[in-house]
Structures are given as C-alpha cells and as structure tokens.
Design a protein around this motif. Structure first.
Motif, PDB file in Angstrom:
ATOM      1  N   GLU A 189      53.945  65.089  37.768  1.00 37.69           N
ATOM      2  CA  GLU A 189      53.085  64.665  38.867  1.00 37.69           C
ATOM      3  C   GLU A 189      51.652  64.445  38.385  1.00 37.69           C
ATOM      4  OE1 GLU A 189      53.743  63.824  42.060  1.00 37.69           O
ATOM      5  OE2 GLU A 189      55.793  63.857  41.301  1.00 37.69           O
ATOM      6  N   VAL A 190      51.200  65.297  37.475  1.00 36.48           N
ATOM      7  CA  VAL A 190      49.861  65.133  36.904  1.00 36.48           C
ATOM      8  C   VAL A 190      49.773  63.802  36.164  1.00 36.48           C
ATOM      9  CG1 VAL A 190      48.293  66.000  35.121  1.00 36.48           C
ATOM     10  CG2 VAL A 190      49.298  67.582  36.770  1.00 36.48           C
ATOM     11  N   GLN A 191      50.781  63.490  35.350  1.00 40.51           N
ATOM     12  CA  GLN A 191      50.778  62.250  34.595  1.00 40.51           C
ATOM     13  C   GLN A 191      50.818  61.037  35.523  1.00 40.51           C
ATOM     14  OE1 GLN A 191      50.488  62.352  31.233  1.00 40.51           O
ATOM     15  NE2 GLN A 191      50.254  60.115  31.213  1.00 40.51           N
ATOM     16  N   ARG A 192      51.623  61.113  36.582  1.00 41.16           N
ATOM     17  CA  ARG A 192      51.726  59.991  37.518  1.00 41.16           C
ATOM     18  C   ARG A 192      50.394  59.739  38.219  1.00 41.16           C
ATOM     19  NH1 ARG A 192      51.828  59.082  42.557  1.00 41.16           N
ATOM     20  NH2 ARG A 192      51.706  61.304  43.042  1.00 41.16           N
ATOM     21  N   LEU A 193      49.745  60.817  38.710  1.00 47.46           N
ATOM     22  CA  LEU A 193      48.466  60.647  39.400  1.00 47.46           C
ATOM     23  C   LEU A 193      47.389  60.161  38.435  1.00 47.46           C
ATOM     24  CD1 LEU A 193      46.928  60.883  42.045  1.00 47.46           C
ATOM     25  CD2 LEU A 193      46.430  63.274  41.482  1.00 47.46           C
ATOM     26  N   TRP A 194      47.429  60.621  37.202  1.00 46.23           N
ATOM     27  CA  TRP A 194      46.430  60.187  36.222  1.00 46.23           C
ATOM     28  C   TRP A 194      46.583  58.695  35.929  1.00 46.23           C
ATOM     29  CZ3 TRP A 194      41.967  61.303  34.407  1.00 46.23           C
ATOM     30  CH2 TRP A 194      41.511  60.752  33.209  1.00 46.23           C
ATOM     31  N   GLU A 195      47.785  58.187  35.911  1.00 46.23           N
ATOM     32  CA  GLU A 195      48.017  56.779  35.599  1.00 46.23           C
ATOM     33  C   GLU A 195      47.880  55.871  36.817  1.00 46.23           C
ATOM     34  OE1 GLU A 195      51.880  56.720  33.884  1.00 46.23           O
ATOM     35  OE2 GLU A 195      51.246  57.614  31.969  1.00 46.23           O
ATOM     36  N   GLU A 196      48.145  56.392  38.032  1.00 43.81           N
ATOM     37  CA  GLU A 196      48.200  55.541  39.214  1.00 43.81           C
ATOM     38  C   GLU A 196      47.140  55.879  40.266  1.00 43.81           C
ATOM     39  OE1 GLU A 196      52.107  55.886  40.804  1.00 43.81           O
ATOM     40  OE2 GLU A 196      53.121  55.367  38.914  1.00 43.81           O
ATOM     41  N   GLY A 197      46.465  57.009  40.138  1.00 40.93           N
ATOM     42  CA  GLY A 197      45.561  57.453  41.191  1.00 40.93           C
ATOM     43  C   GLY A 197      44.262  56.673  41.246  1.00 40.93           C
ATOM     44  N   LEU A 198      43.559  56.850  42.370  1.00 36.67           N
ATOM     45  CA  LEU A 198      42.232  56.279  42.503  1.00 36.67           C
ATOM     46  C   LEU A 198      41.255  57.020  41.591  1.00 36.67           C
ATOM     47  CD1 LEU A 198      42.142  55.923  46.398  1.00 36.67           C
ATOM     48  CD2 LEU A 198      42.667  54.144  44.714  1.00 36.67           C
ATOM     49  N   PHE A 199      40.093  56.420  41.370  1.00 37.98           N
ATOM     50  CA  PHE A 199      39.142  57.009  40.421  1.00 37.98           C
ATOM     51  C   PHE A 199      38.744  58.422  40.840  1.00 37.98           C
ATOM     52  CE2 PHE A 199      34.643  57.701  39.209  1.00 37.98           C
ATOM     53  CZ  PHE A 199      34.836  57.801  37.842  1.00 37.98           C
ATOM     54  N   ALA A 200      38.411  58.621  42.141  1.00 37.04           N
ATOM     55  CA  ALA A 200      37.996  59.944  42.609  1.00 37.04           C
ATOM     56  C   ALA A 200      39.105  60.966  42.408  1.00 37.04           C
ATOM     57  CB  ALA A 200      37.590  59.883  44.082  1.00 37.04           C
ATOM     58  N   GLU A 201      40.350  60.537  42.624  1.00 41.81           N
ATOM     59  CA  GLU A 201      41.480  61.445  42.428  1.00 41.81           C
ATOM     60  C   GLU A 201      41.629  61.810  40.955  1.00 41.81           C
ATOM     61  OE1 GLU A 201      44.198  59.640  46.095  1.00 41.81           O
ATOM     62  OE2 GLU A 201      44.578  59.046  44.025  1.00 41.81           O
ATOM     63  N   ARG A 202      41.420  60.843  40.076  1.00 42.11           N
ATOM     64  CA  ARG A 202      41.570  61.093  38.635  1.00 42.11           C
ATOM     65  C   ARG A 202      40.463  62.026  38.132  1.00 42.11           C
ATOM     66  NH1 ARG A 202      41.495  56.107  35.359  1.00 42.11           N
ATOM     67  NH2 ARG A 202      42.834  57.211  33.867  1.00 42.11           N
ATOM     68  N   VAL A 203      39.227  61.835  38.634  1.00 38.55           N
ATOM     69  CA  VAL A 203      38.136  62.730  38.241  1.00 38.55           C
ATOM     70  C   VAL A 203      38.443  64.152  38.673  1.00 38.55           C
ATOM     71  CG1 VAL A 203      35.718  63.292  38.655  1.00 38.55           C
ATOM     72  CG2 VAL A 203      36.378  60.930  38.233  1.00 38.55           C
ATOM     73  N   ALA A 204      38.892  64.303  39.940  1.00 42.66           N
ATOM     74  CA  ALA A 204      39.215  65.639  40.435  1.00 42.66           C
ATOM     75  C   ALA A 204      40.381  66.247  39.663  1.00 42.66           C
ATOM     76  CB  ALA A 204      39.544  65.567  41.927  1.00 42.66           C
ATOM     77  N   LEU A 205      41.374  65.415  39.359  1.00 39.82           N
ATOM     78  CA  LEU A 205      42.539  65.905  38.606  1.00 39.82           C
ATOM     79  C   LEU A 205      42.125  66.371  37.219  1.00 39.82           C
ATOM     80  CD1 LEU A 205      45.642  66.208  38.368  1.00 39.82           C
ATOM     81  CD2 LEU A 205      45.679  63.870  37.470  1.00 39.82           C
ATOM     82  N   LEU A 206      41.287  65.594  36.537  1.00 40.71           N
ATOM     83  CA  LEU A 206      40.857  65.966  35.190  1.00 40.71           C
ATOM     84  C   LEU A 206      40.095  67.285  35.214  1.00 40.71           C
ATOM     85  CD1 LEU A 206      40.892  64.940  32.254  1.00 40.71           C
ATOM     86  CD2 LEU A 206      38.660  63.902  32.692  1.00 40.71           C
ATOM     87  N   GLY A 207      39.234  67.455  36.234  1.00 41.63           N
ATOM     88  CA  GLY A 207      38.496  68.711  36.342  1.00 41.63           C
ATOM     89  C   GLY A 207      39.407  69.892  36.593  1.00 41.63           C
ATOM     90  N   ALA A 208      40.427  69.705  37.447  1.00 39.28           N
ATOM     91  CA  ALA A 208      41.351  70.798  37.746  1.00 39.28           C
ATOM     92  C   ALA A 208      42.182  71.180  36.520  1.00 39.28           C
ATOM     93  CB  ALA A 208      42.269  70.395  38.904  1.00 39.28           C
ATOM     94  N   VAL A 209      42.645  70.176  35.798  1.00 32.58           N
ATOM     95  CA  VAL A 209      43.430  70.460  34.590  1.00 32.58           C
ATOM     96  C   VAL A 209      42.550  71.093  33.520  1.00 32.58           C
ATOM     97  CG1 VAL A 209      44.819  69.429  32.746  1.00 32.58           C
ATOM     98  CG2 VAL A 209      45.071  68.621  35.094  1.00 32.58           C
ATOM     99  N   ARG A 210      41.309  70.632  33.412  1.00 33.87           N
ATOM    100  CA  ARG A 210      40.389  71.177  32.405  1.00 33.87           C
ATOM    101  C   ARG A 210      40.145  72.663  32.651  1.00 33.87           C
ATOM    102  NH1 ARG A 210      38.421  70.169  27.252  1.00 33.87           N
ATOM    103  NH2 ARG A 210      36.351  71.047  27.024  1.00 33.87           N
ATOM    104  N   ALA A 211      39.977  73.044  33.914  1.00 34.72           N
ATOM    105  CA  ALA A 211      39.741  74.452  34.235  1.00 34.72           C
ATOM    106  C   ALA A 211      40.958  75.316  33.920  1.00 34.72           C
ATOM    107  CB  ALA A 211      39.359  74.587  35.708  1.00 34.72           C
ATOM    108  N   HIS A 212      42.150  74.719  34.003  1.00 34.52           N
ATOM    109  CA  HIS A 212      43.390  75.479  33.767  1.00 34.52           C
ATOM    110  C   HIS A 212      43.801  75.468  32.301  1.00 34.52           C
ATOM    111  CE1 HIS A 212      47.427  77.034  34.561  1.00 34.52           C
ATOM    112  NE2 HIS A 212      47.901  76.026  33.837  1.00 34.52           N
TER     113      HIS A 212
END
Length: 558
Positions: A189-212
């Motif tokens: 799901e992370v990979q799918r959102l990173w490849e298909e998500g909107l920019f704001a979603e990708r920024v938020a996703l990258l920050g969440a994964v970075r913290a984890h």
C-alpha cells in the motif's frame, strides 16, 4: 387580461424574453404580451409571474442526496464543563478596535487562546462538538492557532472541513490532506500510494515512513528521484532532516550533482550537519586553510588569528554548496569565506588552532578587520550544529558592557545562539542581560526562553518594568515586553505584583498621567496571570470528576 390569456401567453413566451423586456424597460422594448386594459409594466410582470409558477410546477423532485458518512470517533475525553465554558468565552472575545496604544486593564482573551489549547492538548482532552465551528473560524483567521486548534479539534475538524469550503485550511494542514495513510509496514500500500498518490499525500507518506524507518523512506525516495520535478525533489529532500544520519550520506552526495541549485544547496546543508561526512571534511580543510595562528603578532599567550579568504570559488566549492555570486554590497571573498566557515564542523577548530577551547578561540584578536566576518560565520555554524559549547563562548557573559557580545554581531544572532543552551541556563543568561542592559534590547532574547519563565527571569523582567515605571515614562514603549509577561510569567507571580497596581507618586519630570497608565498596565498583567491560573486549574480536573475540586497534581504551566 384574463388569467387564461396570461397563462396562454406565458406558455408561448420564453421567460428569458420577459426578463429582457423587464430589464430594458417597457419604454425601450415592447413587452411580448398583450396588455389589454393594463399598463405595459403590469402586464409584463403578471406574465413573468405566471411563467415562473408554471416552470416551478413542472419540475420533478430530484433524488435525495446521500447523507454524509459520520465523523470518525474521537476516543479522547471531553474537557470538563468549567473549561468548556472558558473556551466559549475565549472564542467569543473580540477586542475593540481603534484603542491605539492603550489597552486598558482588561485581559486580552484571544491572546490566551493559544495557551488554553496547548494545555488542553497536553492533558489529552477532546473539543466540545458544539464549539468546533467557532474554533475553526478562529483558526481560519489566525494561522498561528491552526496547529494547536486542529490537534484539539481532532478528526471531526477534517469531517467538517469537507462540508464547508471556509475550513478547507484544515485539510491542507492535515497530513496527506486529511486522507488516511497506510501504516509504514504495509509495504504494498505504501508503494502504491507513493507511485499514484497526490503530491500532498506523498509528502505526508514520506514523512510517516521516515519517522518509522529512515532507511525505507530513503529507498522509497531514491527509486523515483530521477523522475521527480525539481520543486518536488526539494520538498522530499527536506524530509531527510528527520532522523538525519550517516547512512544518508551516499544519497545526499549524489544530490550534490542535481540540476536544481536549490536541491544542491539543501543537500550540502544536510551533509554539513553530519560531522563525519566527506563534505564536512572537505569544508573543514578549506576553512582551515583560510584561518591560522600567527605567533609573530600579539603575545605568547594571546597570539593573533590571520585570515586569508579564498581568491576564487572553484568547481569543487560550488558543488559542495558554496554560492558563487555574493549579495549586493558584499565582497566576494568574504562571502565565500563565511560559507566555508559556516559549513565546517566546529569540532575541528580546537585541533587546528593549537588545542584551544572555543572560549579561548573567540577571545583571540583577528588581524585585518576580519573578526566580525569570522565570528559571524562561527555564530551561524553554532546555530546550525546546535553546539552549546560554542554558543556559550560566542554569547559571552550577559553582564558584558557590549550588548552584542564577543561573537554575535546582533541581538538576533544572540537569540539564535541561546536556543542551543539548556532552558535553565538560557533563562539565567537573559535575566543577567536584563539586569545589566534593561528591557529595551531584550525583547528578542525573551522570545526564545522556555515557558513559563523561571523565577529569576520573571523577577528580572518585573524589576526592570518597575524601574521603567519609576523613571516616569509612558508604558507604551514596553508594551511588547508587557505582552510577553502576560503570556510567559508564572501565574504564581500575581501575588507579588499586586503592590505594583497602585498609582505611584509621580516625579516632577514624569510624563503627565504616566503613573495611571502604568497602574492600568500592571492591573491587566495581574488579572491575566490570575486568569491563566484559573485556566490551568480548570484543565487539571480528571475526566468524570467534579471540576470544582480538581485533583491536586502538577500540570503544565501556560
């Protein structure tokens, strides 16, 4: 004209023609109806009314819209009743306009709202649903309220923001625009959102994964790096500031060759924050070759530092983030030197300068008027690297006659250096500065002190305000410090301040009425401190307990 005639004419005459005739006027456009015994305007309006009724009667009811999904549950307990009433009062306060510099003796409730929200969030309370619209309206008008207000409002704020365009700022402020992000361990799901998500979603996703998992976030970014837009690469690169580590160096070194100058500069800044990085070593070598000890000048115990600034900005320096072109009015060589010294790890200087400690290095004289440039670069390096030892050396003693200190060129730089010190030491330093230099130069320094102010710092501020009052000037020149005191003094200080609310005897050379204005200002300060104490007590009540008898326990001060 009979009703049947009007209906017949309205049936054959389009409503648009009737509206056109009405707008132009019957004296300029002949109405497309028979007037009979009526005047033209009356006949026209009658026909338009009939046509309107006919059109409405012919409409078929539309299917009912689907009701919105219910808001997500908020598991947090609601604030106690007394705190709820207090919040309602804070949200409805509207300070009067046009009062000039005089504020009166009444506390400014809107200025207390950020503190109330911070306390409520720290205690883990949820917002009363009936106050959410007023809270979102307040946050809409004040961007400084938004982080605390949206944290307090919880998931219901996002639910409401989807229904009211005025509150869309809540969606922009929420990670991913309010869209639920997959858990970092949900790899697909992370990979799918990173490849298909909107920019704001990708920024938020990258920050969440970075913290984890910092490494997983870096690999996610590296996989699509070459296909990202320059402005997006810059935003994504900024996420590496969280949990920055030596393992990020290879990726950041690669980013030094990026097509975008801003991306290269950000990558160089991040690498310079890694003392063991190759870039930091290169910068240390370059800066070290520019600064040296000259024992021929000065004395044995106090030699002189000599500076030989770079004569050119070569390709290697430019690749490592040195900006070639200086700002207007700045010499190129001093501009390059400052960037080299700022990026060099501070830990390299004692070894390069004869084993001297930072305070000893800062105390050394610098030849040829390079001191201000060199010390300013060390200040920026200390701020960037959050080095308390160097910050302490560059700040100097708070009681030194020169308010700018031995290394800092301005109070703004001193304020930044203070941020690297522990909270208690920071407060003691500012208290000593105020005791020596007064309040006129202390406003920026007070802004970086932890809340609530420590007792020595609070006492120094109040004593300085009392001295200013006794001098007989108006209090308006100290309104900024007085406003800070209202928000930052420990509420327990209210008892000691009561004596200052009386109108003092004015000296002969005092400004007319100054004593009364000072009394008014101290009354407002005391009232605000007592109000903050009440807010703290109201938010101390345990959920389900009578808030008239809150549990006696330590709670965060505002």
């Amino acid at each position: 004209m009979t009703g049947t005639t009007a209906l017949t004419e309205a049936t054959v005459t389009p409503l648009e023609d009737l509206v056109t005739a009405a707008l132009l006027g019957t004296d300029r456009r002949t109405p497309p109806v028979r007037t009979g015994d009526k005047d033209a305007p009356t006949a026209l309006l009658d026909a338009a009314a009939v046509q309107t009724v006919r059109r409405r009667a012919g409409l078929r009811p539309a299917p009912a819209a689907a009701p919105p999904e219910p808001a997500a549950d908020d598991p947090r307990p609601l604030v106690p009743p007394s705190a709820r009433r207090r919040l309602a009062t804070l949200l409805t306060d509207h300070p009067g306009a046009g009062s000039g510099g005089r504020r009166g003796a009444v506390p400014d409730l809107m200025e207390l709202l950020p503190q109330w929200l911070a306390l409520a969030n720290d205690r883990g309370f949820a917002a009363p649903p009936e106050l959410l619209p007023a809270l979102l309206n307040a946050a809409r008008g004040r961007t400084d309220l938004r982080p605390q207000a949206l944290a307090f409002a919880g998931p219901r704020a996002l639910w409401l923001a989807r229904l009211n365009p005025d509150w869309k700022f809540a969606l922009r402020s929420a990670p991913g625009g309010g869209v639920a992000l997959p858990a970092p361990e949900e790899t697909k799901e992370v990979q799918r959102l990173w490849e298909e998500g909107l920019f704001a979603e990708r920024v938020a996703l990258l920050g969440a994964v970075r913290a984890h998992d910092p490494a997983a976030a870096r690999e996610l970014l590296a996989a699509t790096w070459s296909t990202e837009r320059a402005e997006d690469r810059l935003m994504f690169l900024d996420s590496l500031r969280t949990h920055l580590c030596d393992a990020d160096e290879p990726f950041l070194e690669q980013a030094l060759t990026d097509r975008s100058r801003n991306v290269r500069a950000t990558a160089a800044e991040l690498l310079s924050a890694l003392p063991a990085s190759a870039l930091a070593a290169r910068m240390a070598d370059r800066a070290g070759s520019c600064v040296a000890i000259d024992h021929a000048q000065g004395t044995k115990n106090m030699p002189t530092l000599t500076v030989e600034a770079p004569h050119e900005c070569d390709a290697g320096m430019e690749r490592d983030g040195v900006i070639t072109k200086p700002p207007a009015g700045r010499g190129a060589r001093s501009w390059w030197l400052g960037q080299l010294v700022e990026a060099a790890p501070l830990g390299t200087w004692p070894e390069r300068l004869g084993g001297r400690m930072p305070a000893e290095i800062v105390a050394l004289p610098v030849a040829d008027d390079w001191q201000s440039e060199l010390h300013a670069a060390w200040c920026r390096a200390a701020v960037r690297q959050r080095d308390a030892v160097w910050s302490r050396a560059l700040l100097g003693r708070p009681s030194s006659p020169d308010a700018a200190g031995p290394g800092a060129a301005s109070l703004a730089e001193r304020a930044k250096l203070l941020a690297a010190l522990p909270a208690g030491e920071r407060a003691d330093w500012v208290a000593g500065f105020i005791a020596t230099h007064g309040l006129s130069e202390a406003f920026q320094l007070l802004g970086v002190c932890a809340l609530p102010w420590s007792e020595p710092l609070g006492r120094a501020v109040v004593d300085a305000l009392n001295i200013a009052r006794d001098a007989g000037s108006y209090p308006w020149s100290f309104s900024g410090v007085m406003g800070l005191a209202e928000r930052c003094l420990d509420p327990a200080e209210a008892v000691r301040l009561d004596v200052l609310t009386a109108i003092p005897d004015e000296p002969e050379d005092a400004s007319p009425g100054a004593g009364g204005y000072w009394s008014e200002a101290f009354q407002r300060l005391v009232s605000t401190l007592r109000l903050r104490a009440a807010m703290r007590a109201e938010l101390s009540a345990e959920p389900g307990r009578p808030d008239s008898a809150p549990e006696a326990r330590e709670v965060p001060s505002s």
